[in-house]
Design an enzyme around this catalytic site. Sequence first.
Site, PDB file in Angstrom:
ATOM      1  N   VAL A  64      -1.800  -7.492   8.472  1.00  0.00           N
ATOM      2  CA  VAL A  64      -1.711  -6.037   8.262  1.00  0.00           C
ATOM      3  C   VAL A  64      -2.801  -5.547   7.319  1.00  0.00           C
ATOM      4  CG1 VAL A  64       0.766  -5.940   8.735  1.00  0.00           C
ATOM      5  CG2 VAL A  64      -0.008  -6.245   6.369  1.00  0.00           C
ATOM      6  N   LYS A 114      -8.709   1.118  -2.089  1.00  0.00           N
ATOM      7  CA  LYS A 114      -9.277   1.628  -0.846  1.00  0.00           C
ATOM      8  C   LYS A 114      -8.435   2.789  -0.355  1.00  0.00           C
ATOM      9  CE  LYS A 114      -8.914  -0.453   3.274  1.00  0.00           C
ATOM     10  NZ  LYS A 114      -9.146  -1.423   4.360  1.00  0.00           N
ATOM     11  N   VAL A 162      -3.311  -8.394  14.999  1.00  0.00           N
ATOM     12  CA  VAL A 162      -4.049  -7.493  14.121  1.00  0.00           C
ATOM     13  C   VAL A 162      -3.609  -6.036  14.277  1.00  0.00           C
ATOM     14  CG1 VAL A 162      -6.366  -6.685  13.474  1.00  0.00           C
ATOM     15  CG2 VAL A 162      -6.037  -9.051  14.215  1.00  0.00           C
ATOM     16  N   GLY A 163      -3.233  -5.637  15.488  1.00  0.00           N
ATOM     17  CA  GLY A 163      -3.008  -4.217  15.760  1.00  0.00           C
ATOM     18  C   GLY A 163      -1.743  -3.638  15.160  1.00  0.00           C
ATOM     19  N   GLY A 164      -0.696  -4.455  14.993  1.00  0.00           N
ATOM     20  CA  GLY A 164       0.541  -3.954  14.402  1.00  0.00           C
ATOM     21  C   GLY A 164       0.418  -3.899  12.895  1.00  0.00           C
ATOM     22  N   ASP A 165       0.276  -2.682  12.337  1.00  0.00           N
ATOM     23  CA  ASP A 165      -0.024  -2.603  10.911  1.00  0.00           C
ATOM     24  C   ASP A 165       0.622  -1.420  10.211  1.00  0.00           C
ATOM     25  OD1 ASP A 165      -1.503  -0.581  12.015  1.00  0.00           O
ATOM     26  OD2 ASP A 165      -3.434  -1.259  11.274  1.00  0.00           O
ATOM     27  N   THR A 200     -10.623   5.837  14.848  1.00  0.00           N
ATOM     28  CA  THR A 200      -9.206   5.618  14.564  1.00  0.00           C
ATOM     29  C   THR A 200      -8.991   5.318  13.087  1.00  0.00           C
ATOM     30  OG1 THR A 200      -8.818   4.772  16.784  1.00  0.00           O
ATOM     31  CG2 THR A 200      -7.215   4.154  15.096  1.00  0.00           C
ATOM     32  N   ARG A 255       0.831  -1.202   0.000  1.00  0.00           N
ATOM     33  CA  ARG A 255       0.000   0.000   0.000  1.00  0.00           C
ATOM     34  C   ARG A 255       0.868   1.256   0.000  1.00  0.00           C
ATOM     35  NH1 ARG A 255      -3.288  -1.689   5.042  1.00  0.00           N
ATOM     36  NH2 ARG A 255      -1.648  -2.501   6.379  1.00  0.00           N
ATOM     37  N   ARG A 270     -14.194  -7.091   6.877  1.00  0.00           N
ATOM     38  CA  ARG A 270     -13.237  -7.906   6.125  1.00  0.00           C
ATOM     39  C   ARG A 270     -11.997  -8.221   6.949  1.00  0.00           C
ATOM     40  NH1 ARG A 270      -8.171  -5.907   6.166  1.00  0.00           N
ATOM     41  NH2 ARG A 270      -7.681  -4.260   4.687  1.00  0.00           N
ATOM     42  N   GLU A 299      -3.442   6.015   3.635  1.00  0.00           N
ATOM     43  CA  GLU A 299      -2.949   5.006   2.701  1.00  0.00           C
ATOM     44  C   GLU A 299      -3.909   4.803   1.537  1.00  0.00           C
ATOM     45  OE1 GLU A 299      -0.879   2.163   6.095  1.00  0.00           O
ATOM     46  OE2 GLU A 299      -2.991   1.896   5.582  1.00  0.00           O
TER      47      GLU A 299
END
Length: 348
Positions: A302, A79, A233-236, A94, A55, A122, A66
């Site tokens: 991510v 997106k 999931v949170g570390g992106d 957020t 991205r 998703r 992004e």
Amino acid sequence: MTPNTLPTRNLVPFVSVDKMMKLVLHLGVERMMQDIAAEVEADFLRWPQFDKTPRIASHSDVGVIELMPTSDGETYGFKYVNGHPANMKKGLQTVTAFGLLADVATGYPVLLSEMTILTALRTAATSALAAKWVAPETTTMALIGNGAQAEFQALAFKAICGIREVRLYDVDPAATAKCRANLAGRGLTVIPCQSPEEAILGAGIITTVTADKTNATILTDNMVGAGVHINGVGGDCPGKTELHRDILLRAAIFVEYPPQTRVEGEIQQLAPDHPVTELWQVMAGTAAGRTSADQVTLFDSVGFAIEDFSALRYIRGKLSETGLFDELDMIADPDDPRDLFGMILRAA
């Protein structure tokens, strides 16, 4: 135009937040995530057909904006999404997002949709899909971080993986209370916990979904026992992680798209050539998933553009069935393609 007829040419179907909420309530949140997971799986099985790129990110001290593009040669999609953890203190989301699909043959848009809600659906659907392929059989999940994504994760794992008990922890007890209340009556045993250590007791799957843009340590190595699956999931984004590096060194790591995950995911903490397995290859049968009962597995999530493409394509497929869209006058379409100026004059 009748409610179930899709617009053409200048009128682009637009799914607003209002229409998306009505669609979720009409179809059911669990069914939607099951359906989106099936679409993602189908698209992962034709992974080589897609244009793939990390991205395109614009970082600031307070967040990131992004663009996430991809195409299968027939349909193009992208997106727009942001991530601003400090927004919550201002009463703002957020993450916000919108997305578009276009016909490759003409370049004309065929769908514009909100994706704040759709991204939540998703993301959770993809998490549970990954767990279906690599996690142990279990009925208990720990959910650390009880913000906007938490309920979606819990319900996706219930619908797709058969989770029956969710153990909640958040540094903010109000977030846990919110999550517990929202999940009431949905077929899950929901247990609020006072610490991460309490939350992970008996859990075969640990989901971490925190928001702070920092290299945090939500899980330390001694907290993760043999056979556990971690859904990170949170570390992106660069500089934003949740897991201690030692966990990564003893886990089998599954990722979406390595060139992106190595920059944004938990594995940004590791050497650039540290071995990882692409999730699509597990689905295609060209790479192994879990290889032993005591193996620690990690889905380093991510989010990747193909997942958004799948979700948008799913939404587009529901428009004629539900009529839950508006018409957006978005494309100039003069009778004579060479006479754009004349179209303006005739509008007087």
